[in-house]
Write a protein that holds these residues in place. Structure first.
Motif, short mmCIF file in Angstrom:
data_model
loop_
_atom_site.label_atom_id
_atom_site.label_comp_id
_atom_site.label_asym_id
_atom_site.label_seq_id
_atom_site.Cartn_x
_atom_site.Cartn_y
_atom_site.Cartn_z
N GLY A 153 0.42 -1.15 0.08
CA GLY A 153 0.00 0.17 -0.02
C GLY A 153 0.95 1.38 -0.09
N ALA A 154 1.93 1.22 0.68
CA ALA A 154 2.76 2.15 0.57
C ALA A 154 3.04 2.33 -0.74
CB ALA A 154 4.25 1.86 1.54
N ARG A 155 3.22 1.87 -1.07
CA ARG A 155 4.07 1.84 -2.66
C ARG A 155 3.00 2.18 -3.44
NH1 ARG A 155 7.27 -2.84 -5.45
NH2 ARG A 155 9.33 -3.08 -4.13
N GLY A 156 1.43 2.23 -3.34
CA GLY A 156 0.42 2.26 -4.51
C GLY A 156 0.35 4.27 -4.39
N SER A 157 0.36 3.91 -2.79
CA SER A 157 -0.36 5.67 -1.74
C SER A 157 1.07 6.25 -3.03
CB SER A 157 -0.53 5.78 -0.79
OG SER A 157 -1.72 5.26 -0.30
N LEU A 158 1.89 6.00 -2.54
CA LEU A 158 3.01 6.87 -2.46
C LEU A 158 3.02 7.51 -4.11
CD1 LEU A 158 6.37 5.62 -0.42
CD2 LEU A 158 4.77 7.92 -0.49
N MET A 159 3.59 6.14 -5.36
CA MET A 159 3.13 6.90 -6.74
C MET A 159 1.72 7.57 -7.24
SD MET A 159 4.28 4.37 -8.64
CE MET A 159 3.64 2.79 -9.09
N VAL A 160 0.42 7.13 -6.38
CA VAL A 160 -0.76 8.18 -6.61
C VAL A 160 -0.32 10.11 -5.96
CG1 VAL A 160 -2.68 9.07 -5.80
CG2 VAL A 160 -2.16 6.91 -6.21
N GLY A 161 0.53 10.29 -5.02
CA GLY A 161 1.10 10.72 -4.56
C GLY A 161 1.62 12.05 -5.43
N ILE A 162 3.19 11.29 -5.68
CA ILE A 162 3.94 11.30 -6.56
C ILE A 162 3.83 11.43 -7.90
CG2 ILE A 162 6.60 11.20 -7.80
CD1 ILE A 162 6.78 9.33 -5.00
N ILE A 163 2.98 11.19 -8.62
CA ILE A 163 2.02 11.18 -10.17
C ILE A 163 1.28 12.48 -9.96
CG2 ILE A 163 0.75 10.11 -11.65
CD1 ILE A 163 1.63 7.61 -11.01
N ALA A 164 0.35 12.50 -9.16
CA ALA A 164 -0.31 13.43 -8.61
C ALA A 164 0.51 14.75 -9.04
CB ALA A 164 -1.53 13.58 -7.84
N GLY B 239 -7.98 -3.03 -8.17
CA GLY B 239 -7.15 -4.16 -8.45
C GLY B 239 -5.38 -3.74 -7.89
N SER B 240 -5.41 -1.90 -7.58
CA SER B 240 -4.29 -2.00 -6.35
C SER B 240 -4.50 -1.70 -5.41
CB SER B 240 -4.24 -0.54 -7.84
OG SER B 240 -3.44 -0.02 -8.73
N ILE B 241 -3.36 -2.20 -4.88
CA ILE B 241 -3.20 -1.67 -3.08
C ILE B 241 -2.46 -0.63 -2.86
CG2 ILE B 241 -2.68 -2.81 -0.77
CD1 ILE B 241 -2.30 -5.26 -2.45
N THR B 242 -2.93 0.37 -2.19
CA THR B 242 -2.98 1.70 -1.63
C THR B 242 -3.87 1.72 0.32
OG1 THR B 242 -5.41 3.00 -2.19
CG2 THR B 242 -3.19 2.98 -3.37
N TRP B 243 -2.80 2.62 0.58
CA TRP B 243 -3.66 2.90 2.37
C TRP B 243 -4.74 3.06 2.48
CZ3 TRP B 243 1.21 6.42 3.64
CH2 TRP B 243 2.49 5.70 3.53
N GLY B 244 -5.48 3.88 1.19
CA GLY B 244 -7.11 4.45 1.29
C GLY B 244 -7.74 2.64 0.57
N THR B 245 -7.28 2.26 -0.13
CA THR B 245 -8.11 0.59 -0.78
C THR B 245 -8.49 0.05 0.52
OG1 THR B 245 -6.19 -0.81 -1.39
CG2 THR B 245 -7.93 0.36 -3.36
N MET B 246 -6.96 -0.13 2.10
CA MET B 246 -7.24 -1.06 3.15
C MET B 246 -8.27 -0.35 3.79
SD MET B 246 -2.79 -1.18 3.95
CE MET B 246 -3.46 -2.53 5.32
N LEU B 247 -7.65 0.70 3.83
CA LEU B 247 -8.36 1.51 5.09
C LEU B 247 -10.86 1.40 4.37
CD1 LEU B 247 -7.49 5.07 6.09
CD2 LEU B 247 -8.10 3.48 7.97
N ASN B 248 -10.78 1.19 3.09
CA ASN B 248 -12.02 1.19 2.45
C ASN B 248 -12.40 -0.68 2.76
OD1 ASN B 248 -14.42 1.23 1.08
ND2 ASN B 248 -13.10 -0.14 -0.44
N GLU B 249 -11.25 -1.17 2.87
CA GLU B 249 -11.59 -2.75 3.07
C GLU B 249 -12.16 -3.35 4.30
OE1 GLU B 249 -8.44 -5.31 0.89
OE2 GLU B 249 -8.81 -4.20 -0.67
N ALA B 250 -11.20 -2.54 5.58
CA ALA B 250 -11.18 -2.38 6.80
C ALA B 250 -12.74 -2.09 7.37
CB ALA B 250 -10.64 -1.73 7.12
#
Lengths: 370, 331
Positions: free
Chosen positions: A124-135, A274-285
């Motif tokens: 999730g760290a990868r996913g979130s950082l990726m979104v953050g950096i690209i955005a 299909g990707s894991i981010t900290w956000g999707t983790m919170l949603n699944e939780a």
């Protein structure tokens, strides 16, 4: 926001950041010449080898506890995202017992489907950082294009670009993102980052425009214009380097916004599929009733990491801010030194004042050595 | 007067841009939102009058055979006459009705807590600014951490501690279930609303006062080193007078402008929070619309949110031009 209000605030902060030789709060000597200007001038003064190294050091904000804590937090989390995934199991391996609290087998426990929370967190760290950096990159590039061109070129170009910027500024971002995201049938990580970047650039474009406007009237830019330099070259070589501290602060800010935006969007079920981010983790939780079954180890870590990363990036931002606007750093330090002097029994009374550089003055505005 | 004319023109253009965005987004997207919505209605076994179908197609665009220009004009005409279409989620209730039912909840909850956060932050900022250079500077990083916390996560933590672990506060809804016939005017109901609103309000205050605090503190620090403050001190004025009348009064101006902006975002600002607490406001409605592919409702909400933001900004511009004449002249 009203354009004129922003501009005035900025004008004030630019004034505060005006060239001034000073000594940093921590006693580190700061360059005589204002670092940013000196940096651009190096192009002209390439013969003076010594200046170049010094000025590059001066472009970096001075080391302060804030900066160090910020850097440690940020790099720690980035490192976790980079190498963490190599040391954890497959984040979608569901063979583990479900809803296990943290223990020796699963350091952060497991989810309802038996996924390892630590593994999810690392990916999730990868996913979130990726979104953050690209955005963040998209937002900064757009704000550069809109801000600097508007501020430097002026005239009709400025009117049109500023109008677009101001419209983007007042149109509420999250609802717009939600509307766009809900129409898109397949949301990839890249697409979510793109939407967040496209909607998040206006604020810094306003700031950059005022800066570019003020830099435009500086002597060395005027000199370059008179010398017949092309506009794009003046923007790239003379103006851009002077905006580096500001730009880096805005990039960090845009990254935080991107990560927070993705988390919110994902929590609503509109995040990348299909990707894991900290956000999707919170949603699944939330969907997996982590809250009511007391599985704190599932929803606490992702949010905490977002908060820590945001905190780290803001601390770095503060250091840059204090560097751009020395008053923020010097005024408190000056108060401190005055109090110390008073305590030490020196004759510093209420008649004494402190100027913006942190020098104590007596009632005739003469320097007092404490 | 030129200042106000410029501002009015700006908001008119922005409103037009928002309407146009709203018109083009569904038309630019792959797939046919209108068909999805109509299919959804048909699946629930609803019978759709042709007028409704036409209104949906007009809002969302699909192959009606009309040229885009004509569609656009008809679309604008309908929006300005207040016709935002009908909702699929609660067919055949109109979008406008649904919005007007949930708007008061959001405005009440978020409005009050935004005001609270502002007051707490400003007071704290003045205090920390006045005491700059002492231990209170250490509070700044703490408020940064609070600010970086995703606010809906803070909401989750509050729910976990105050509703799941210790059931001190209710977890969801805006008022007690004993009021089966909906909102009523009684003390018991008001009490219930306050009780149910505590956690959501706490979320907003906790996650937003840090920003005010920091902004106010920084402006105080800058202002306190200005010459006129030095002059006031030199005149021997009381410290409290220098702080409040001279420094704070000027330092607060940017914060007031910022407050105007955040008032505008009252309606938009806590979409995710409303989802966490299942609070019956605009945010909850928007999410319901998204989950049900209720595009007409979604677009209506986006428009209402945009209009409130614009209106709040506009009012703030007027107020700001009044309290700080400088803005009128160099605008």
């Amino acid at each position: 926001m009203d354009e004129s209000i922003r501009e005035r605030e900025l004008a004030e902060s630019i004034q505060a950041a005006a060239p001034r030789g000073d000594t940093g709060a921590d006693g580190l000597a700061v360059e005589e010449a204002p670092a940013t200007v000196a940096f651009a001038d190096t192009a002209a003064m390439a013969t003076r080898e010594g200046t170049r190294r010094k000025t590059i050091a001066a472009v970096l904000p001075p080391a302060s506890p804030k900066l160090i804590v910020g850097l440690v937090l940020t790099f720690g989390i980035v490192l976790f995202g980079l190498i963490g995934p190599f040391f954890v199991q497959d984040p979608k391996f569901s063979g583990n017992p479900a809803m296990m609290p943290p223990g020796p087998d699963h350091l952060l426990g497991t989810t309802q489907l038996g996924y390892d929370v630590l593994a999810q967190l690392a990916y999730g760290a990868r996913g979130s950082l990726m979104v953050g950096i690209i955005a963040g990159v998209i937002a900064v590039v757009l704000s550069l294009a809109f801000g600097i061109i508007a501020g430097y070129v002026g005239g009709w170009t400025d009117e049109v670009l500023s109008l677009v910027t101001n419209i983007m500024l007042v149109i509420p971002g999250l609802p717009l993102i939600i509307v766009i995201a809900s129409y898109v049938p397949s949301r990839t990580l890249l697409l979510v980052a793109l939407v967040l970047g496209l909607t998040g650039w206006a604020g810094s474009a306003v700031v950059l425009r005022s800066q570019a406007k003020s830099l435009r009237s500086r002597d060395y830019v005027a000199a370059a214009r008179v010398a017949g330099e092309k506009t794009w070259r003046i923007i790239l070589v003379e103006i851009l380097p002077n905006l580096l501290p500001l730009l880096s602060a805005q990039f960090l800010f845009a990254v935080i916004l991107g990560i927070l935006g993705e988390a919110g969007l994902s929590y609503l079920g509109l995040g990348p599929v299909g990707s894991i981010t900290w956000g999707t983790m919170l949603n699944e939780a939330q969907l997996g009733t982590a809250l009511s079954s007391g599985a704190w180890w599932w929803f606490v870590p992702p949010g905490a990491l977002i908060a820590l990363l945001g905190c780290g990036l803001s601390l770095i931002n503060f250091s840059i801010d204090e560097y751009i606007n020395p008053r923020l750093r010097l005024a408190p330090a000056a108060q401190r030194s005055m109090r110390k002097a008073r305590k030490a029994g020196r004759q510093v009374t209420s008649k004494h004042t402190v100027d913006a550089d942190g020098v104590i003055l007596d009632d005739e505005k003469k320097k007092v050595v404490v | 007067m030129k200042y106000y004319a410029r501002r009015i023109a700006f908001y008119a253009v922005t409103l037009w841009a928002a309407l146009t965005l709203n018109f083009f987004i569904p038309r630019l997207m792959p797939g046919d939102p209108a068909d999805i919505m109509l299919a959804k209605l048909a699946r629930v076994g609803r019978d759709i009058p042709p007028a409704v179908e036409q209104s949906i197609r007009l809002l969302l665009g699909s192959d009606t055979g009309e040229p885009l220009g004509t569609q656009y004009v008809t679309y604008l005409g309908r929006i300005f006459s207040g016709d935002l279409g009908v909702s699929v989620t609660q067919y055949p209730v109109s979008v406008a009705t649904l919005i007007s039912e949930s708007l008061p909840w959001t405005i009440g909850l978020v409005g009050i807590s935004t005001l609270l956060a502002f007051l707490v932050g400003i007071a704290g900022g003045i205090w920390i600014g006045a005491k700059r250079g002492t231990w209170v500077d250490g509070l700044i990083p703490a408020s940064t951490l609070l600010q970086s916390v995703p606010y809906f996560w803070l909401a989750l933590l509050l729910v976990y501690f105050f509703s799941v672990q210790n059931s001190w506060f209710p977890r969801i809804h805006a008022y007690g279930l004993e009021f089966t016939s909906g909102p009523e005017w009684s003390w018991a109901f008001v009490g219930s609303v306050l009780y149910y609103g505590t956690l959501p309000a706490l979320t907003i205050v906790l996650s937003s006062f840090g920003g005010w605090l920091l902004g106010m503190r920084n402006m105080m620090v800058s202002t306190l080193s200005d010459d006129y403050v030095t002059t006031a001190e030199a005149k021997g004025l009381r410290n409290s007078r220098v702080l409040l009348t001279y420094a704070a009064r000027n330092a607060i101006l940017p914060s007031i402008a910022g407050f105007g902006i955040s008032l505008g975002f009252v309606v938009a600002g806590s979409i995710v929070m409303e989802q966490v607490f299942s609070y019956p406001g605009i945010g909850k409605l928007l999410i319901q619309a998204v989950q049900n592919n209720d595009y007409a409702l979604m677009q209506g909400i986006f428009l209402i949110i945009t209009v409130t933001v614009l209106a709040a900004n506009f009012i703030m511009d007027l107020v700001y031009g009044f309290i700080d004449p400088r803005t009128r002249h160099n605008g």
